[in-house]
Write an enzyme that holds these catalytic residues in place. Structure first.
Site, PDB file in Angstrom:
ATOM      1  N   ASP A 195       3.055  -8.395   1.240  1.00  0.00           N
ATOM      2  CA  ASP A 195       3.140  -7.570   2.440  1.00  0.00           C
ATOM      3  C   ASP A 195       3.778  -8.378   3.576  1.00  0.00           C
ATOM      4  OD1 ASP A 195       2.807  -5.785   4.513  1.00  0.00           O
ATOM      5  OD2 ASP A 195       0.686  -5.401   4.098  1.00  0.00           O
ATOM      6  N   CYS A 233       2.157   1.229  -1.466  1.00  0.00           N
ATOM      7  CA  CYS A 233       1.635  -0.017  -0.890  1.00  0.00           C
ATOM      8  C   CYS A 233       0.435   0.348  -0.016  1.00  0.00           C
ATOM      9  CB  CYS A 233       2.709  -0.786  -0.125  1.00  0.00           C
ATOM     10  SG  CYS A 233       3.304   0.000   1.383  1.00  0.00           S
ATOM     11  N   ARG A 248       6.546  -2.035   2.530  1.00  0.00           N
ATOM     12  CA  ARG A 248       7.096  -2.247   1.191  1.00  0.00           C
ATOM     13  C   ARG A 248       7.484  -0.968   0.463  1.00  0.00           C
ATOM     14  NH1 ARG A 248       2.103  -5.680  -0.810  1.00  0.00           N
ATOM     15  NH2 ARG A 248       1.135  -4.137   0.572  1.00  0.00           N
TER      16      ARG A 248
END
Length: 158
Positions: free
Chosen positions: A130, A13, A19
């Site tokens: 996100d 990420c 994440r």
């Protein structure tokens, strides 16, 4: 019993604090629960250098603790070697995918299959948003998406 070849997956990420460490921890738990952890090399990384050296976001850690999943990671940025050594690089959104494809073009030998983790979601939620600017429920959403996607990925890659 025949020796099974080791496979490898890198979850990616933007900052490697929300994440991707959640996806990494979820996947580690899945392969551990299925007694196949020795067949997998699992890690996570960032496309950016913003958070290098930092632990996962405390909200993500709390979410994982609620689900009884151990999580220990220190943020790192993806390296050229990662493209050559991992079988799969699974990312969270289109921006990650663009960055990874651009970076992979600068590598002589890219063996990794670069995909969106969400492409494995049975509920067809392609993007894992996100949660950094969100709240606890956004981290829970990421966790649930990662569980669905990691299960489906493991079934396909197993």
């Amino acid at each position: 019993m025949a020796e099974q070849a080791t496979k490898s997956v890198l979850f990616v990420c933007l900052g490697n604090i929300c994440r991707s460490p959640i996806a990494e921890a979820v996947f580690r738990k899945l392969v551990t629960d299925q007694n196949i952890s020795e067949n997998w090399r699992v890690d996570s990384a960032a496309t950016s250098g913003y958070e290098i050296g930092n632990p996962p976001d405390y909200r993500g850690q709390s979410c994982m603790k609620r689900h009884g999943i151990p999580m220990s990671h220190v943020a790192r940025q993806i390296t050229k070697e990662d493209f050559a050594t991992f079988d799969y690089i699974l990312c969270m959104d289109e921006s990650n995918l663009r960055d990874l494809n651009r970076k992979s073009n600068q590598v002589k030998t890219c063996k990794a299959k670069i995909e969106l983790l969400g492409s494995y979601d049975p509920q067809k939620q392609l993007i894992i948003e996100d949660p950094y600017y969100g709240n606890d429920s956004d981290f829970e959403t990421v966790y649930q998406q990662c569980v669905r996607c990691c299960r489906a990925f493991l079934e396909k890659a197993h």
